[in-house]
Design an enzyme around this catalytic site. Sequence first.
Site, mmCIF file in Angstrom:
data_model
loop_
_atom_site.group_PDB
_atom_site.id
_atom_site.type_symbol
_atom_site.label_atom_id
_atom_site.label_comp_id
_atom_site.label_asym_id
_atom_site.label_seq_id
_atom_site.Cartn_x
_atom_site.Cartn_y
_atom_site.Cartn_z
ATOM 1 N N ASP A 194 -4.221 -6.159 -0.612
ATOM 2 C CA ASP A 194 -2.790 -6.426 -0.517
ATOM 3 C C ASP A 194 -2.594 -7.594 0.440
ATOM 4 O O ASP A 194 -3.072 -7.563 1.568
ATOM 5 C CB ASP A 194 -2.057 -5.190 0.010
ATOM 6 C CG ASP A 194 -0.564 -5.439 0.158
ATOM 7 O OD1 ASP A 194 0.110 -5.584 -0.877
ATOM 8 O OD2 ASP A 194 -0.080 -5.521 1.296
ATOM 9 N N GLU A 299 -2.693 -9.133 -6.270
ATOM 10 C CA GLU A 299 -1.408 -9.203 -6.958
ATOM 11 C C GLU A 299 -1.172 -10.593 -7.517
ATOM 12 O O GLU A 299 -1.819 -11.551 -7.121
ATOM 13 C CB GLU A 299 -0.285 -8.922 -5.966
ATOM 14 C CG GLU A 299 -0.279 -7.535 -5.437
ATOM 15 C CD GLU A 299 0.510 -7.507 -4.151
ATOM 16 O OE1 GLU A 299 1.654 -7.069 -4.192
ATOM 17 O OE2 GLU A 299 -0.017 -7.940 -3.127
ATOM 18 N N ASP A 381 0.971 -1.199 3.529
ATOM 19 C CA ASP A 381 0.012 -2.166 3.000
ATOM 20 C C ASP A 381 -1.246 -1.503 2.445
ATOM 21 O O ASP A 381 -1.750 -1.871 1.390
ATOM 22 C CB ASP A 381 -0.375 -3.185 4.081
ATOM 23 C CG ASP A 381 0.825 -3.993 4.538
ATOM 24 O OD1 ASP A 381 1.806 -4.059 3.771
ATOM 25 O OD2 ASP A 381 0.781 -4.550 5.643
#
Length: 446
Positions: A194, A299, A381
């Site tokens: 992340d 991501e 996170d």
Amino acid sequence: MQLTHKIALCPTPEQVDYFKRACGTARRVWNWALNEWNRQYAAGGRPNAMSLKKQFNAIKYADPQWLDENGRPWLKDIHRDAHAQPFRNLAKAWERFFADLKEGKEAHKPRLKKKGRCRDSFYVANDRFTLNGKTIRLPKIGEVAMTEELRFAGKILGATVSRIADRWFVAIQVEVPDAQFYRRRTSHEVNGVDLGIKAAATISSGEVIEAPKPLKAALRRLKIRSRRLSRKLEAAKKAAGFERRARLPKGTRLPVSNNRRKSAATLARLHARIANIRADFTHKLTTRLCRENQALVIEDLNVKGMLENEKLARAISDVGFGMLRSQLEYKARRYGTHLIIADRWYPSSRLCSICGWKNEALTLTDRKWVCAQCGAHHDRDLNAALNLKRLATETALPVASPASNGGAASGTVPAVVGKVTPVRYDGSQQDTSGQEEKRAHLCALS
Ligand SMILES: [Zn+2]
């Protein structure tokens, strides 16, 4: 496989002068070619790089705009590669534009290059330069000292000389054998990562990676120096009879004072330093991630960057994120790591990584939250990293996605369904540290 080694140069003042003129030539030829391309296209023609180059060659030593005040063709002072390459670059830029358009990606037309705003560079073909240890012999100017030797063995394809702030670099493209391209992994984990502003990266293994401290200090100084420069710009505007904050009519050129020029140079050096700190950090991080993992999930960064950051943080982080992603992409190839890009709609922060409940009420400021379904306590996170990791394993959560493809993973890299099996490598491949890789300003081309 192609690799590029970018090496800093130590040119003499005369050589710097030549570099600047060669860059200026490349820029002017590019602009000429682009204008001509657009003009012919608007007139219904079908311009191409070869015909434009031919057309240019016919006028380059005769047309008044390419002659100096004594009627001499100044292009003769610069090696011809510098003014031949822009045609190829332009053709490539159009190809990329149409390819992106076709794929439905954001497409950018080639644009005119503006002095001081564009990247200064020029090309040297592989048969026009020779390397000898820490020196490179370039056409027209002879030997230039390099800060290190070329690290790759293989067929040399070409070189590009470019400037960053007040430093000059040569990027040498080399066709390397597979054994040099592929690297050995040290372990075969599967992890989600992340990326954020608070912690630069949170890995699903629980590790939190902070952004480098010098970056923060440099960014503070950046604010100060930017302010200093803008004051000088305002003063120049005032002296020219404009309002301090007035937008200048297009084409207006303010006189540049020595102080403003110096201030701009200082600012450019600081920008370069910040870029170096950031590149050092991302190179070490991405090398480590690829070296230790057989599968990585990240991501779709741009979107997240736009959604979650305030203005300044966005501008800064976007650069870092984009770099991180492209480094991961090419290093994943070198280490045989499977890189998975999560769908932009995948709610990695909102899902409970244990039971899959979706926390619709989660806000951007919530650093910790408790799952209403199973009662698990989550660090924002780490939870997101764990959810990302699941996209690479058979335990991926079933997620209703508003994206048209209906899946939770997308992008250029296909999602892995099912557990990833460890890959073994024989010991014949060499290994290097992230430190070494960074020092080389290593970047891979296709
Ligand atoms: Zn839960």
